[in-house]
Design a protein around this motif. Structure first.
Motif, mmCIF file in Angstrom:
data_model
loop_
_atom_site.group_PDB
_atom_site.id
_atom_site.type_symbol
_atom_site.label_atom_id
_atom_site.label_comp_id
_atom_site.label_asym_id
_atom_site.label_seq_id
_atom_site.Cartn_x
_atom_site.Cartn_y
_atom_site.Cartn_z
ATOM 1 N N TYR A 156 0.944 -1.026 -0.128
ATOM 2 C CA TYR A 156 0.068 0.064 -0.148
ATOM 3 C C TYR A 156 0.867 1.202 0.012
ATOM 4 N N ARG A 157 0.450 2.287 -0.645
ATOM 5 C CA ARG A 157 1.122 3.376 -0.506
ATOM 6 C C ARG A 157 0.722 3.914 1.044
ATOM 7 N N THR A 158 1.659 4.515 1.725
ATOM 8 C CA THR A 158 1.452 4.875 2.935
ATOM 9 C C THR A 158 0.526 6.063 3.053
ATOM 10 N N ASP A 159 0.467 6.880 2.168
ATOM 11 C CA ASP A 159 -0.398 7.981 2.355
ATOM 12 C C ASP A 159 -1.660 7.646 2.210
ATOM 13 N N VAL A 160 -2.030 6.801 1.072
ATOM 14 C CA VAL A 160 -3.243 6.011 1.047
ATOM 15 C C VAL A 160 -3.813 5.575 2.157
ATOM 16 N N LEU A 161 -2.989 4.613 3.008
ATOM 17 C CA LEU A 161 -3.268 3.987 4.133
ATOM 18 C C LEU A 161 -3.708 4.944 5.157
ATOM 19 N N ARG A 162 -2.993 6.035 5.390
ATOM 20 C CA ARG A 162 -3.168 6.940 6.425
ATOM 21 C C ARG A 162 -4.468 7.675 6.332
ATOM 22 N N ALA A 163 -4.536 7.963 5.028
ATOM 23 C CA ALA A 163 -5.934 8.522 4.918
ATOM 24 C C ALA A 163 -7.258 8.113 5.132
ATOM 25 N N HIS A 164 -7.108 6.469 5.370
ATOM 26 C CA HIS A 164 -8.234 5.877 5.662
ATOM 27 C C HIS A 164 -7.835 4.967 7.010
ATOM 28 N N GLN A 165 -7.136 5.596 7.776
ATOM 29 C CA GLN A 165 -6.773 4.758 8.994
ATOM 30 C C GLN A 165 -7.728 4.674 10.107
ATOM 31 N N LYS A 166 -8.631 5.319 9.894
ATOM 32 C CA LYS A 166 -9.872 5.213 10.845
ATOM 33 C C LYS A 166 -10.644 4.090 10.733
ATOM 34 N N LEU A 167 -10.445 3.427 9.687
ATOM 35 C CA LEU A 167 -11.079 2.139 9.416
ATOM 36 C C LEU A 167 -10.375 1.032 10.080
ATOM 37 N N LEU A 168 -9.158 1.312 10.831
ATOM 38 C CA LEU A 168 -8.341 0.323 11.362
ATOM 39 C C LEU A 168 -8.472 0.282 12.833
ATOM 40 N N THR A 169 -9.739 0.860 13.471
ATOM 41 C CA THR A 169 -9.871 1.041 14.922
ATOM 42 C C THR A 169 -9.765 -0.559 15.585
ATOM 43 N N GLU A 170 -10.649 -1.359 14.911
ATOM 44 C CA GLU A 170 -10.970 -2.547 15.580
ATOM 45 C C GLU A 170 -9.807 -3.623 14.740
ATOM 46 N N GLY A 171 -9.081 -3.288 14.018
ATOM 47 C CA GLY A 171 -8.177 -4.195 13.491
ATOM 48 C C GLY A 171 -8.261 -3.959 11.876
ATOM 49 N N PHE A 172 -7.076 -4.359 11.123
ATOM 50 C CA PHE A 172 -6.599 -4.386 9.648
ATOM 51 C C PHE A 172 -7.529 -5.411 9.094
ATOM 52 N N TRP A 173 -8.672 -5.476 8.875
ATOM 53 C CA TRP A 173 -9.404 -6.349 8.009
ATOM 54 C C TRP A 173 -9.550 -6.080 6.461
ATOM 55 N N GLU A 174 -8.407 -6.898 5.800
ATOM 56 C CA GLU A 174 -8.049 -6.417 4.502
ATOM 57 C C GLU A 174 -9.195 -6.383 3.446
ATOM 58 N N ALA A 175 -9.998 -7.320 3.713
ATOM 59 C CA ALA A 175 -11.126 -7.289 2.506
ATOM 60 C C ALA A 175 -12.206 -6.120 2.718
ATOM 61 N N GLU A 176 -12.435 -5.730 3.841
ATOM 62 C CA GLU A 176 -13.124 -4.504 4.385
ATOM 63 C C GLU A 176 -12.432 -3.379 3.789
ATOM 64 N N PHE A 177 -11.136 -3.209 4.313
ATOM 65 C CA PHE A 177 -10.452 -1.876 4.166
ATOM 66 C C PHE A 177 -10.342 -1.831 2.662
ATOM 67 N N ASN A 178 -9.974 -2.842 1.674
ATOM 68 C CA ASN A 178 -9.864 -2.606 0.285
ATOM 69 C C ASN A 178 -11.137 -2.187 -0.221
ATOM 70 N N GLN A 179 -12.330 -2.589 0.196
ATOM 71 C CA GLN A 179 -13.509 -2.402 -0.224
ATOM 72 C C GLN A 179 -13.611 -0.728 -0.257
#
Length: 295
Positions: A156-179
């Motif tokens: 992942y480009r880190t800037d992209v991941l950081r822009a959506h890191q609020k989705l990681l509160t309960e864990g990095f669930w890749e399928a949900e995050f990628n959607q």
């Protein structure tokens, strides 16, 4: 500062973690790459990880019990590189894997890149477990844009991941995050040259409760996020045949996997049933502790 951070969540991987880290550190050697391992202090593999001192290795110790999604989140949030590469504690990468993942993003002007997943376990149990998790990523995968990438072979480009890191509160669930990334306009690319070999060690009967817990967590998270719970409940009887159909279609379309899938089919079907029972339980009774006990 590193250009790339490779993150490795570790859970019950005494038999594979040393060889995996040796391979990743060999990839990092001479490059601006850090390897970040996240492991629970109670995990049997923690001592092995801590014994592997290396200047490009960072170890994060979780005090509370944690599953792979929580460990993956902790490592991702601690990463310092411009790119975050995600793999797991039982994978072996091809040569120049990290360079290839970053080049794939740059050359195709995408936000996330990845590759397929090959099976490193050739037993009946190994093939059945492989098909339950990786039937969508059988090698050789196409060299093309995609909407799906495996959770153990992605960059992942880190800037992209950081822009959506609020989705990681309960864990990095890749399928949900990628959607969510796809919904926001991000682009993914998959390449056959970047295939990793998975070697997860789980016994015949150890894998049944693991699939049940993973299915329960998935079901609970899905129904909590759904705006149409009645439609999900009506889907309940379709879960086992739908899972069977997806894997069967993928495997039977590949001549090299056809007989191996048929060979593993009886056990594979039981693993599908274990997941389905877990998903049903999650819909009606919630996740329990399943979300912190998953691989």
């Amino acid at each position: 500062m590193p250009l790339v951070s490779i993150i490795v969540p570790v859970r019950l991987a005494r038999h594979t973690i040393v060889s995996t880290l040796e391979a990743l550190l060999a990839e990092a050697e001479g490059r601006a790459v850090e390897v970040i391992v996240a492991v629970s202090k109670r995990d049997p593999a923690a001592a092995l990880v801590l014994s592997m001192a290396h200047p490009q290795l960072r170890v994060l110790i979780a005090d509370a019990p944690a599953g792979v999604p929580q460990l993956r989140r902790d490592a991702a949030l601690a990463a310092r590189g411009e790119y975050i590469v995600i793999t797991e504690d039982h994978c072996l990468p091809p040569q120049n894997w990290v360079e290839g993942l970053v080049s794939s993003i740059c050359s195709h002007e995408t936000d996330v890149s990845g590759g397929g997943v090959a099976n490193g376990r050739r037993s009946w149990t190994g093939w059945a477990q492989y098909f339950t998790r990786y039937s969508a990523f059988l090698p050789p995968c196409p060299d093309s844009a995609t909407r799906h990438l495996p959770g153990n072979n992605a960059c992942y480009r880190t800037d992209v991941l950081r822009a959506h890191q609020k989705l990681l509160t309960e864990g990095f669930w890749e399928a949900e995050f990628n959607q969510e990334l796809l919904a926001s306009g991000c682009r993914f690319w998959i390449s056959p040259a970047l295939t990793v070999v998975q070697r997860q060690q789980r016994s015949l009967f150890e894998y049944f409760p693991l699939r049940f817990r993973h299915g329960r967590c998935y079901g609970a998270r899905r129904i909590n996020a759904s705006t149409s719970k009645s439609a999900l409940l009506l889907r309940l009887p379709l879960i086992p045949p739908l899972l069977m159909w997806r894997a069967t279609r993928s495997a039977l379309m590949r001549a090299e996997f056809r007989w191996r899938f048929l060979y593993a089919l009886p056990l594979f079907a039981l693993y599908v049933l274990a997941w389905s029972m877990g998903e049903w339980t999650g819909y009606f009774f919630g996740p329990g502790s399943s979300c912190t006990e998953t691989d």
